[in-house]
Design a protein around this motif. Structure first.
Motif, PDB file in Angstrom:
ATOM      1  N   HIS A 182     -33.193  -9.510  26.745  1.00  0.00           N
ATOM      2  CA  HIS A 182     -32.521  -9.611  28.037  1.00  0.00           C
ATOM      3  C   HIS A 182     -33.154 -10.694  28.904  1.00  0.00           C
ATOM      4  O   HIS A 182     -32.458 -11.474  29.562  1.00  0.00           O
ATOM      5  N   THR A 183     -34.483 -10.730  28.901  1.00  0.00           N
ATOM      6  CA  THR A 183     -35.180 -11.699  29.752  1.00  0.00           C
ATOM      7  C   THR A 183     -34.907 -13.122  29.283  1.00  0.00           C
ATOM      8  O   THR A 183     -34.727 -14.039  30.106  1.00  0.00           O
ATOM      9  N   ASP A 214     -31.603 -14.046  30.534  1.00  0.00           N
ATOM     10  CA  ASP A 214     -31.677 -14.330  31.971  1.00  0.00           C
ATOM     11  C   ASP A 214     -32.191 -15.748  32.220  1.00  0.00           C
ATOM     12  O   ASP A 214     -31.665 -16.474  33.078  1.00  0.00           O
ATOM     13  N   ARG A 227     -24.658  -5.993  26.072  1.00  0.00           N
ATOM     14  CA  ARG A 227     -26.104  -5.837  25.936  1.00  0.00           C
ATOM     15  C   ARG A 227     -26.511  -4.539  26.593  1.00  0.00           C
ATOM     16  O   ARG A 227     -26.421  -4.384  27.799  1.00  0.00           O
ATOM     17  N   GLU A 245     -35.839  -5.673  25.959  1.00  0.00           N
ATOM     18  CA  GLU A 245     -36.206  -6.266  27.244  1.00  0.00           C
ATOM     19  C   GLU A 245     -36.555  -7.745  27.086  1.00  0.00           C
ATOM     20  O   GLU A 245     -36.255  -8.555  27.962  1.00  0.00           O
ATOM     21  N   VAL A 248     -25.655  -0.349  31.717  1.00  0.00           N
ATOM     22  CA  VAL A 248     -25.284  -1.738  31.928  1.00  0.00           C
ATOM     23  C   VAL A 248     -24.168  -1.725  32.944  1.00  0.00           C
ATOM     24  O   VAL A 248     -23.213  -0.978  32.830  1.00  0.00           O
ATOM     25  N   PRO A 291     -30.244  -4.929  32.901  1.00  0.00           N
ATOM     26  CA  PRO A 291     -29.855  -6.336  32.865  1.00  0.00           C
ATOM     27  C   PRO A 291     -28.953  -6.691  34.035  1.00  0.00           C
ATOM     28  O   PRO A 291     -28.324  -5.827  34.627  1.00  0.00           O
TER      29      PRO A 291
END
Length: 294
Positions: free
Chosen positions: A278-279, A282, A26, A275, A38, A18
């Motif tokens: 996280h995306t 983002d 996270r 994932e 991280v 990330p």
């Protein structure tokens, strides 16, 4: 901001790290192939190291002890008890029948494995020392163009990148790329992985144009090999998104993250997948930065 990375040999379960500017609570679930971390905003990018999957059991055992055992008694009378093999001439490729080859290969693999252990503990100076020794042995035993030599060049590039020595890192990564392209052709996952790491180093050194070119090349190879429903393609999109985000190109970053999210969905990743989460974060962060300031 950390960059996403890809595994360089096994490719099965590399995770995109990330962005460091996001909540450091996270974390990514550990993988049998690679470690993840991280990172904070000022840290170096995370690189994924190869070889975890393909080490033989005996080599893994060697990695827990010194590859060369020395006699406890340093007196001259016991000098012959040292198990260190005779070193062949530098840059000579040992024939398969050579009595040095098997033992030397095991010692080289032991140093490589020891470097992996140190890398997983974020001891990059220690990893670098081990991989320098592994490279020296493997070049002597296998020659300069063997796949194991390319793997060690790759690992050295990773360690040097983590230590902020980008020029040296690029030298080793370009050598790994040259060997792998010669061995496998340009359309191979190991080539794509090396290009991805080249992109990481270029991004770290501030060469955003070069980094984008490397990430795009890696993504194109992955798409050709794996199609548009592969997690590796999604991770390439995330790397491109992180690059645009760091360059404050938030529209492009958001678009890349959306491609990554769509690809993860095609790959069968559900809403609970780390994932995917996280995306989404983002995308949210990029969209917030696109809102007009009050």
């Amino acid at each position: 901001m950390a960059k996403s990375d890809t595994s360089l040999e096994s490719m099965e379960d590399a995770r995109a790290a990330p962005k460091g500017s996001m909540d450091t609570s996270r974390t990514l679930s550990p993988s049998s192939v690679c470690a993840t971390s991280v990172e904070d905003h000022n840290s170096n990018p995370f690189f994924v190291v190869d070889w975890f999957k393909h080490l033989r059991v005996s080599d893994k055992e060697n990695s827990y002890k010194s590859p060369v055992k020395q006699s406890k008694d340093p007196s001259p009378s016991n000098a012959s008890s040292t198990t260190q093999p005779v070193t062949p001439p530098v840059n000579s490729k040992l024939p398969v029948s050579s009595p040095f080859r098997k033992q030397s290969e095991a010692i080289g693999a032991g140093w490589n494995a020891k470097g992996l252990q140190k890398a997983r503990k974020d001891d990059w100076e220690g990893a670098l020392h081990c991989w320098e020794r592994a490279l020296s042995i493997r070049q002597q035993v296998l020659g300069d163009s063997h796949k194991d030599v390319s793997n060690t060049h790759n690992n050295l590039g990773i360690a040097l990148g983590r230590l902020g020595r980008e020029e040296e890192a690029m030298t080793h990564l370009q050598k790994a790329l040259e060997i792998r392209t010669t061995l496998y052709g340009s359309q191979h996952q190991d080539v794509a992985a090396t290009l991805h790491n080249v992109g990481n180093v270029r991004q770290q050194s501030g060469d955003y144009t070069g980094a984008l070119e490397s990430f795009e090349q890696a993504k194109s190879i992955q798409q050709g090999l794996l199609g548009d429903s592969s997690v590796h393609v999604a991770r390439a999109w995330n790397a491109i998104g992180h690059l645009h985000f760091e360059a404050q190109q938030y529209v492009k970053a958001r678009n890349a993250y959306n491609h990554a999210l769509d690809t993860l969905g095609k790959a069968g990743r559900n809403e609970d997948d780390m994932e995917v989460q996280h995306t989404k974060l983002d995308i949210q962060e990029a969209e917030e930065l696109l809102l007009p300031s009050c």
